[in-house]
Design an enzyme around this catalytic site. Structure first.
Site, PDB file in Angstrom:
ATOM      1  N   GLU A 196      -4.177   1.961  -7.355  1.00 54.93           N
ATOM      2  CA  GLU A 196      -4.496   3.074  -6.470  1.00 54.93           C
ATOM      3  C   GLU A 196      -3.588   4.258  -6.788  1.00 54.93           C
ATOM      4  OE1 GLU A 196      -6.632   1.641  -2.658  1.00 54.93           O
ATOM      5  OE2 GLU A 196      -4.504   1.757  -2.247  1.00 54.93           O
ATOM      6  N   HIS A 222       0.864  -1.195   0.000  1.00 58.51           N
ATOM      7  CA  HIS A 222       0.000   0.000   0.000  1.00 58.51           C
ATOM      8  C   HIS A 222       0.896   1.240   0.000  1.00 58.51           C
ATOM      9  CE1 HIS A 222      -2.808   3.064   1.330  1.00 58.51           C
ATOM     10  NE2 HIS A 222      -3.766   2.262   0.942  1.00 58.51           N
TER      11      HIS A 222
HETATM   12  P1  PGA Z   1      -9.624   5.946   0.479  1.00 57.37           P
HETATM   13  O1  PGA Z   1      -8.404   4.926   0.714  1.00 57.37           O
HETATM   14  O2  PGA Z   1     -10.782   5.126  -0.051  1.00 57.37           O
HETATM   15  O3  PGA Z   1      -9.894   6.528   1.833  1.00 57.37           O
HETATM   16  O4  PGA Z   1      -9.160   6.937  -0.519  1.00 57.37           O
HETATM   17  C1  PGA Z   1      -8.143   3.874  -0.180  1.00 57.37           C
HETATM   18  C2  PGA Z   1      -6.909   3.126   0.252  1.00 57.37           C
HETATM   19  O5  PGA Z   1      -5.996   3.751   0.799  1.00 57.37           O
HETATM   20  O6  PGA Z   1      -6.816   1.910   0.039  1.00 57.37           O
END
Ligand code: PGA
Length: 255
Positions: A168, A98
């Site tokens: 992401e 992440h």
């Molecule tokens: P968020 O986070 O939906 O709060 O933007 C997503 C993540 O960090 O996996």
């Protein structure tokens, strides 16, 4: 491509054990009244809440995952939690790489690769997070960054490994600023191409999620993208009602 949608909740460093259990109780109660079919739900709580949540959700359709793991199995590694220990506690998935781990704890592509392999060896399904920064996007480097992050993991994983990849973009996490859903779909296709270039047809067994500021107002646009198999949700997963809505909306669009 696996047809089963996956909705993954990343609770980050939120919710005590008690709060996690109260959420689980409410989630199970509402799912008994109105089940959500065809969507696999996964909750990734804090480490202390992992085992209690596994116990509470046993026998339900909701899966539990960890947010990270450390290398190794057992040993003199103060503070570390290995994939083996996470798996023994009942988790089935683990988030790897992440961006918050990469940025706050210095995890680089080599460590992320090794953690992905360690997860698979511990019989956990890694959820590999990849994504570009705002500067990289503006410099037109998105695809190159994605290739660099995905390639080593595919090269290192065994051919029968289960794998989830979450796209992401860093600039979309927790910001309320999102990419066009079509652009997320395009990146998902790039990911599939990289995967298949290294290991032909492997992308069929890889599910690709979108993550970053997903909420009930935008989820349907992402669910409409054929290259996406689900979402990784932070903030909007912390409220059980909001979370269930996200799951229902995803299902409605895909049904
Ligand atoms: P968020 O986070 O939906 O709060 O933007 C997503 C993540 O960090 O996996």
């Amino acid at each position: 491509m696996s047809s089963r949608s996956l909705m993954a909740a990343n609770w980050k460093m939120y919710k005590t054990v008690e709060q996690s259990l109260a959420y689980a109780r409410e989630l199970v109660r509402r799912l008994e009244e109105e089940p959500v079919f065809d969507v696999e739900q996964l909750i990734c709580p804090t480490m202390p809440a992992l085992y209690p949540l596994v116990q509470r959700l046993a026998g339900t359709s909701v899966r539990v995952g960890a947010q990270t793991l450390d290398l190794g199995q057992e040993g003199a590694n103060t503070g570390a939690v290995s994939g083996y220990l996470v798996r023994e506690a009942g988790a089935e998935y683990v988030i790897v790489g992440h961006s918050e781990r990469r940025q706050l704890y210095g995890e680089d592509d080599t460590l992320v690769r090794d953690k992905s392999v360690a997860a698979a060896q511990a019989r956990l399904t890694p959820i590999l997070c990849v994504g570009e920064t705002r500067d990289q996007r503006q410099a037109g480097q998105t695809d190159a960054v994605i290739v660099r992050q995905v390639e080593p993991v595919i090269e290192a994983l065994a051919s029968d490994a289960d794998l989830v990849i979450a796209y992401e973009p860093l600039w979309a996490i927790g910001t309320g600023v999102l990419p066009e859903p079509k652009e997320a779909n395009r990146v998902a296709e790039i990911i599939r191409q990289v995967v298949d270039r290294i290991r032909p047809n492997f992308s069929r067994q890889v599910r690709i999620l979108y993550g970053g500021s997903v909420n009930r107002d935008n989820i349907c646009d992402f669910a409409a993208q054929p290259g996406l198999d689900g979402a990784l949700v932070g903030g909007a997963s912390l409220d059980v009602g909001h979370w269930l809505q996200l799951n229902r909306f995803w299902r409605e669009v895909r049904a």
